[in-house]
Design a protein around this motif. Structure first.
Motif, PDB file in Angstrom:
ATOM      1  N   GLN A  88      55.836 -27.051  13.163  1.00  0.00           N
ATOM      2  CA  GLN A  88      55.880 -26.691  11.752  1.00  0.00           C
ATOM      3  C   GLN A  88      56.243 -25.231  11.619  1.00  0.00           C
ATOM      4  O   GLN A  88      55.684 -24.365  12.287  1.00  0.00           O
ATOM      5  CB  GLN A  88      54.536 -26.956  11.067  1.00  0.00           C
ATOM      6  CG  GLN A  88      54.539 -26.595   9.583  1.00  0.00           C
ATOM      7  CD  GLN A  88      53.260 -26.976   8.872  1.00  0.00           C
ATOM      8  OE1 GLN A  88      52.418 -27.685   9.415  1.00  0.00           O
ATOM      9  NE2 GLN A  88      53.094 -26.510   7.639  1.00  0.00           N
ATOM     10  N   GLY A  97      56.771 -22.584   8.360  1.00  0.00           N
ATOM     11  CA  GLY A  97      56.591 -22.536   6.914  1.00  0.00           C
ATOM     12  C   GLY A  97      55.961 -23.839   6.449  1.00  0.00           C
ATOM     13  O   GLY A  97      54.942 -24.279   6.967  1.00  0.00           O
ATOM     14  N   GLU A  98      56.599 -24.515   5.495  1.00  0.00           N
ATOM     15  CA  GLU A  98      56.114 -25.814   5.039  1.00  0.00           C
ATOM     16  C   GLU A  98      56.905 -26.965   5.647  1.00  0.00           C
ATOM     17  O   GLU A  98      56.588 -28.130   5.420  1.00  0.00           O
ATOM     18  CB  GLU A  98      56.174 -25.896   3.509  1.00  0.00           C
ATOM     19  CG  GLU A  98      55.254 -24.901   2.809  1.00  0.00           C
ATOM     20  CD  GLU A  98      55.208 -25.112   1.313  1.00  0.00           C
ATOM     21  OE1 GLU A  98      55.359 -26.273   0.870  1.00  0.00           O
ATOM     22  OE2 GLU A  98      55.035 -24.125   0.567  1.00  0.00           O
ATOM     23  N   HIS A 140      46.977 -21.283   3.290  1.00  0.00           N
ATOM     24  CA  HIS A 140      47.599 -22.107   2.244  1.00  0.00           C
ATOM     25  C   HIS A 140      47.527 -23.561   2.714  1.00  0.00           C
ATOM     26  O   HIS A 140      47.741 -23.847   3.900  1.00  0.00           O
ATOM     27  CB  HIS A 140      49.049 -21.662   2.059  1.00  0.00           C
ATOM     28  CG  HIS A 140      49.777 -22.353   0.951  1.00  0.00           C
ATOM     29  ND1 HIS A 140      50.250 -23.642   1.076  1.00  0.00           N
ATOM     30  CD2 HIS A 140      50.109 -21.939  -0.299  1.00  0.00           C
ATOM     31  CE1 HIS A 140      50.854 -23.984  -0.048  1.00  0.00           C
ATOM     32  NE2 HIS A 140      50.773 -22.975  -0.898  1.00  0.00           N
ATOM     33  N   ARG A 162      49.436 -25.984   2.740  1.00  0.00           N
ATOM     34  CA  ARG A 162      50.629 -26.584   3.359  1.00  0.00           C
ATOM     35  C   ARG A 162      51.262 -25.682   4.417  1.00  0.00           C
ATOM     36  O   ARG A 162      52.369 -25.966   4.876  1.00  0.00           O
ATOM     37  CB  ARG A 162      51.667 -26.919   2.275  1.00  0.00           C
ATOM     38  CG  ARG A 162      51.196 -27.955   1.269  1.00  0.00           C
ATOM     39  CD  ARG A 162      52.326 -28.405   0.353  1.00  0.00           C
ATOM     40  NE  ARG A 162      52.904 -27.288  -0.383  1.00  0.00           N
ATOM     41  CZ  ARG A 162      52.408 -26.795  -1.527  1.00  0.00           C
ATOM     42  NH1 ARG A 162      51.308 -27.307  -2.041  1.00  0.00           N
ATOM     43  NH2 ARG A 162      53.000 -25.787  -2.144  1.00  0.00           N
ATOM     44  N   LYS A 163      50.580 -24.617   4.793  1.00  0.00           N
ATOM     45  CA  LYS A 163      51.162 -23.681   5.759  1.00  0.00           C
ATOM     46  C   LYS A 163      50.236 -23.484   6.957  1.00  0.00           C
ATOM     47  O   LYS A 163      49.053 -23.807   6.904  1.00  0.00           O
ATOM     48  CB  LYS A 163      51.453 -22.334   5.087  1.00  0.00           C
ATOM     49  CG  LYS A 163      52.537 -22.410   4.012  1.00  0.00           C
ATOM     50  CD  LYS A 163      52.861 -21.040   3.452  1.00  0.00           C
ATOM     51  CE  LYS A 163      53.980 -21.113   2.418  1.00  0.00           C
ATOM     52  NZ  LYS A 163      54.316 -19.772   1.873  1.00  0.00           N
ATOM     53  N   ALA A 215      51.624 -14.736   2.752  1.00  0.00           N
ATOM     54  CA  ALA A 215      52.224 -16.066   2.923  1.00  0.00           C
ATOM     55  C   ALA A 215      51.450 -17.126   2.138  1.00  0.00           C
ATOM     56  O   ALA A 215      51.607 -18.315   2.385  1.00  0.00           O
ATOM     57  CB  ALA A 215      52.260 -16.430   4.401  1.00  0.00           C
TER      58      ALA A 215
END
Length: 257
Positions: free
Chosen positions: A76, A78-79, A144, A146-147, A154
């Motif tokens: 992975q 970023g997203e 985050h 999704r990160k 970020a």
């Protein structure tokens, strides 16, 4: 005398590894290359690849191997998520996605979670006005959803350490853990200062694993003090800022008459 900055993650890691006490808190970190990535995935099942010089979590990629999945290799950035049947396919794509600069491969640590999201801690360590190293602030960084990185820039969420740890430790255990982390912060600064004698401040990114063992993920010699303004206790930031003024990072603004 100017404050020393050290950009190379490799140079800072080597300085920590030279200290027998700190060595056990440093994840296995090696130069990025095909054989290294393959060996480390076999050994740890999860690793992070990150630029040797970089900030704010930019360019960091999490790579995993799961022998039970039909597509056992995944990473992975970023997203964006990618999955592959073979190591060769994965590594070719990894070379395309990573930035064109030197990288490191680092042992992945299973972080503690809060509300299903990973978090780590940032410890601020500074030379106090008496010239001694002092851990002046500690803050949590909730990733985050999704990160993979926890950095505020970020999309990470700054939170107090007691809030993040209360589901994992009793009050007494948490206080003992925080005292241990403060001591580890000072030891880390002292070890780095042997190699880089003009540093005055560091920000240490600490992972806490499922056994409550602290791991030194990264050390920043230009840490963001303003992150600590997010804490409910404003005295923490005031102390950090006053120390930074004392050793010359910031100038005191004169009020207009």
């Amino acid at each position: 005398m100017s404050i020393q900055r050290v950009r190379s993650k490799r140079a800072k890691t080597d300085a920590l590894l030279a200290d027998p006490t700190l060595r056990e808190h440093v994840p296995d970190t090696r130069a990025f290359q095909r054989s290294t990535v393959e060996q480390m995935l076999d050994q740890y099942e999860m690793i992070y690849v990150k630029p040797v010089n970089g900030t704010f979590g930019n360019g960091v990629i999490r790579v995993e191997k799961s022998n039970e999945a039909s597509q056992p290799y995944l990473f992975q950035s970023g997203e964006a998520k990618y999955a592959f049947v073979s190591f060769d396919q994965m590594f070719r794509k990894l070379l395309d996605v990573k930035k064109p600069k030197p990288y490191l491969a680092q042992q992945g640590i299973d972080l503690l979670k809060y509300a299903g999201r990973r978090f780590d801690l940032r410890i601020m360590v500074q030379k106090n006005p008496k010239g001694r190293w002092e851990s002046t602030g500690m803050i949590g960084r909730l990733a985050h959803p999704r990160k993979i990185v926890t950095n505020y820039h970020a999309g990470g969420t700054p939170m107090s350490v007691p809030t993040l740890l209360k589901r994992h430790l009793t009050t007494e255990q948490r206080k003992a853990c925080e005292a241990r982390l403060s001591k580890l912060g000072v030891e880390t600064a002292e070890a780095l200062a042997k190699r880089f004698p003009r540093i005055k401040e560091i920000g240490i990114d600490i992972a806490i694993d499922l056994r409550i063992k602290p791991w030194i993920l990264e050390v920043n010699t230009l840490p963001d003090p303003f992150l600590f303004k997010k804490l409910p206790d404003r005295s923490v930031f005031r102390r950090i800022y006053s120390y930074a003024v004392a050793y010359g990072r910031f100038r005191v603004r004169k009020r207009k008459a």
